[in-house]
Enzyme design. Structure first.
Site, PDB file in Angstrom:
ATOM      1  CG  ASP A 170      -1.649   1.264   1.437  1.00  0.00           C
ATOM      2  OD1 ASP A 170      -2.289   1.711   0.479  1.00  0.00           O
ATOM      3  OD2 ASP A 170      -1.579   1.833   2.539  1.00  0.00           O
ATOM      4  CG  ASP A 181      -1.373   2.195   6.864  1.00  0.00           C
ATOM      5  OD1 ASP A 181      -1.370   3.283   7.443  1.00  0.00           O
ATOM      6  OD2 ASP A 181      -1.691   2.065   5.665  1.00  0.00           O
ATOM      7  CG  ASP A 230      -4.334  -1.142   3.073  1.00  0.00           C
ATOM      8  OD1 ASP A 230      -4.592  -0.914   1.888  1.00  0.00           O
ATOM      9  OD2 ASP A 230      -3.650  -0.387   3.784  1.00  0.00           O
TER      10      ASP A 230
END
Length: 682
Positions: A343, A561, A565
């Site tokens: 990410d 995080d 996600d």
């Protein structure tokens, strides 16, 4: 142009926290398996010594039988319980073999079997304890008590476990904070190294979040409790990984299934090896000795012990270095990873904006520093000073980034008057006799915002240029005319590029970037990190589809995080969460948690997992080789029982010690060393 004004060095790992402990009460001696193994070994040594000096047989027989009792009662009892449930346990087979050896007068050999088997069990228990200690040690950071303030202002010392959401506690200088919460009064600096790994104390004031177990500095804080003791950052981390020592890896589960059938076959073969020679006239003692030897050397205890110690030791080592792996199964999954996906915001980047560019527009009204002959740097400093002074009262992240940039430049900020925050537009204030407005170009660049269409057109061109480069652009008006455009952007983590390089070398494929951010910002950040495959503008379900697409060709580990996600983390072969700012749902969903937010630990833990897998394979080969050689020797030749005991149970100790090698600090240092560096050093 102004670039990255607030870079600070990466935080080193937190200082180790130790507590005085005695070996017997809280060290290895606290384990019953270790104590009984020591007792059995001492009795065996005493029996051997008395036998060598020619003591009466009853004396050394008694010592050997006491060794049987000390080292064999626990596995024997466990085996009988398993037998009651119609399961043939390898522990019972070992005890039976030892008793059989004593029955034919080989009491020394049986006692040696008991000692080595008890030592093997103690080694496995020790590995499990080390794993648990690395996790439970986090709980020692939180204080047992806290000072609670009731509605009347009275202070009362209570157990930290009795705090509830909504309680207010007071934390005095030097005390550990008793709960996760939000500062409601006071200001201080807090040492968060034990939780976040930050090397310097963090300034805390009203509205800031604090964590249980961190150390207050010189000020007094009043903290509003936002989580009960069972849900603090420390407790959540412990709860997620405490299962590690209780879970079994897939290889271990496979071995347990095979062990049941193997044990039945082994018992049948042992009985046949005893009974059939009797039909051919072989003496009972010779036939029983061969059968007992076969039972010992064919038992799969070394194979069973080959799997868990390396995986548990790897979990313990990773936990000590900032990566909490939830189970041995996860450690195996990490070893299989061939593709890593990141990410962006808060994972590959720091997750907060920084002032990267300040573009001065020509001849802003009232700005004398822009007159002919003025230095460009002086003009930039002047504009940044005015912008930061106007933003001092702002709580917006972009405003804080502008103020932080001015502080980093050590610019003195004059007082602002008439401050006003305009939701969705920006801020307005009077500074040094000028009206300063900072906000969205879309709102400030309209026909009523400037009397000069040329200034507006030029400002729009600069805004477009910065936005095309992936920055968030804000406009600064000085006395109603465009004076500057400020470009703000998230910043790549200091170790991101190196982590990408190491992962590429380790897995053989360049990591992928999966983000919901706009393609321009994503491409800019990916380029800095060395990532070429960028998939931007993704919704949570899009990330899931992207992970599934990658999994068609590789074993994917996703590092993230945010709450968005979580679905992709659950879908990936292995999900890794950034623990410092990770959302609760993300931490619960992920298979592993990086507690220090150091991306360098991602390739390190993958390398450690691969080394653990290699040790498991090596252990299985060692165990299988010993069994095959000793069984063949016993069936085709004349294998002495003492040699069979020493060979087979010695292999059990070898694979146990081999697995525990990963508990050493050098194991993590080796895993964390970039492959190119390792090759150069050799």
């Amino acid at each position: 142009m102004i670039t990255d004004l607030s870079r600070s060095p990466a935080a080193p790992p937190p200082a180790a926290t130790s507590r005085p402990a005695t070996w017997w009460r809280s060290g290895a001696g606290s384990l019953p398996e270790v104590r009984w193994a020591i007792a059995a070994t001492a009795l065996f040594a005493a029996g051997g010594a008395t036998q060598l000096v020619g003591a009466p047989p009853w004396l050394w027989w008694s010592l050997y039988l006491a060794c049987y009792a000390a080292g064999g009662w626990e596995p024997g009892l466990a085996g009988l319980k398993a037998l009651r449930e119609r399961t043939l346990d390898v522990d019972l087979l070992m005890v039976a073999a030892a008793i059989g050896a004593a029955a034919i007068g080989q009491v020394f050999d049986g006692a040696l079997l008991i000692v080595i088997f008890a030592t093997s069990g103690a080694l496995e228990s020790l590995a499990t304890k080390r794993t648990e200690d690395s996790v439970r040690g986090l709980l020692d950071l939180a204080p047992d008590q806290a000072t609670r303030i009731d509605d009347s202002g009275t202070e009362k010392v209570v157990a930290a476990a009795d705090l509830h959401i909504g309680d207010v506690i007071v934390v005095r200088p030097g005390e550990r904070i008793g709960a996760d919460g939000q500062v409601v009064a006071g200001a201080s600096d807090v040492d968060q190294a034990s939780i976040t790994g930050e090397s310097l104390p963090v300034d805390k004031q009203t509205g800031d979040e604090v964590f249980a177990g961190t150390v207050n500095g010189t000020g007094v804080l009043r903290v509003h409790v936002t989580r009960p003791a069972s849900q603090t950052v420390i407790a959540r981390i412990v709860a997620m990984v405490e299962q590690a020592s209780a879970t079994k890896a897939r290889t271990q589960l496979f071995i347990e299934k095979v062990e049941q059938r193997y044990s039945v076959v082994m018992v049948a073969a042992t009985l046949a090896l005893f009974a059939l020679p009797l039909l051919w006239g072989t003496p009972v003692q010779d036939s029983l000795l061969r059968a007992m030897t076969f039972m010992i050397v064919a038992s799969p205890c070394a194979v069973v012990l080959a799997t868990m110690p390396p995986l548990l030791a790897a979990i313990a080592t990773a936990g000590r270095n900032g990566v909490l792996v939830k189970s041995a199964v996860v450690m195996e999954q990490l070893a299989d990873v061939t593709q890593v996906a990141f990410d962006k915001t808060g994972t590959l980047t720091e997750g907060r904006p920084h002032l990267a560019h300040l573009r001065a527009l020509p001849h802003p009204a009232g700005d004398r520093s822009s007159e002919p002959g003025a230095q460009a740097a002086t003009q930039i400093d002047r504009l940044l000073t005015l912008a930061a002074a106007a933003e001092q009262g702002s709580e917006h992240p972009l405003g804080r980034a502008i103020v932080a940039a001015a502080h980093h430049q050590a610019l003195p900020l004059p007082a602002a008057t008439g401050f006003a925050a305009l939701p969705g537009r920006g801020v307005r204030a009077h500074v040094d006799g000028h009206l300063v407005e900072i906000g969205s170009p879309a709102h400030l660049l309209d026909p009523t915002a400037s009397s000069d269409a040329g200034d507006a057109a030029q400002a729009r061109a600069v805004v477009a240029e910065l936005e095309d480069d992936g920055h968030s652009a804000v406009l600064m008006l000085l006395d109603g005319r465009p004076a500057a455009v400020l470009g703000l952007a998230d910043r790549l983590r200091p170790d991101a590029a190196q982590a990408v390089t190491q992962l590429t070398s380790l897995t053989g494929s360049i990591p992928v970037l999966l983000t919901g951010d706009n393609p321009r910002a994503a491409a800019r950040m990916a380029g800095q990190a060395g990532i070429t495959d960028v998939r931007a503008g993704l919704l949570p379900e899009d990330k899931v589809h992207a992970v599934r697409e990658l999994q068609q060709q590789a074993r994917v580990a996703l590092v993230g995080d945010g709450v968005n996600d979580a679905p992709a983390l659950a879908t990936a072969h292995a999900g890794i969460a950034m623990g410092r700012a990770g959302a609760d749902l993300t931490l619960d969903t992920a298979d592993a948690v990086i507690t220090r937010d150091e991306l360098a630990t991602v390739p390190a833990v993958l390398a450690l997992a691969r080394r653990a897998r290699r040790l498991v394979i090596a252990n299985l080969i060692i165990a299988a080789t010993f069994i095959a050689v000793l069984v063949a020797w016993d069936l085709l030749g004349d294998l002495p029982l003492p040699l069979g005991v020493a060979g087979h149970e010695g292999s059990t100790v070898i694979v146990g010690l081999n697995g525990l090698r990963l508990l050493r600090g050098a194991a993590w240092r080796r895993a964390a060393t970039p492959p190119t560096t390792a090759r150069t050093s050799r």
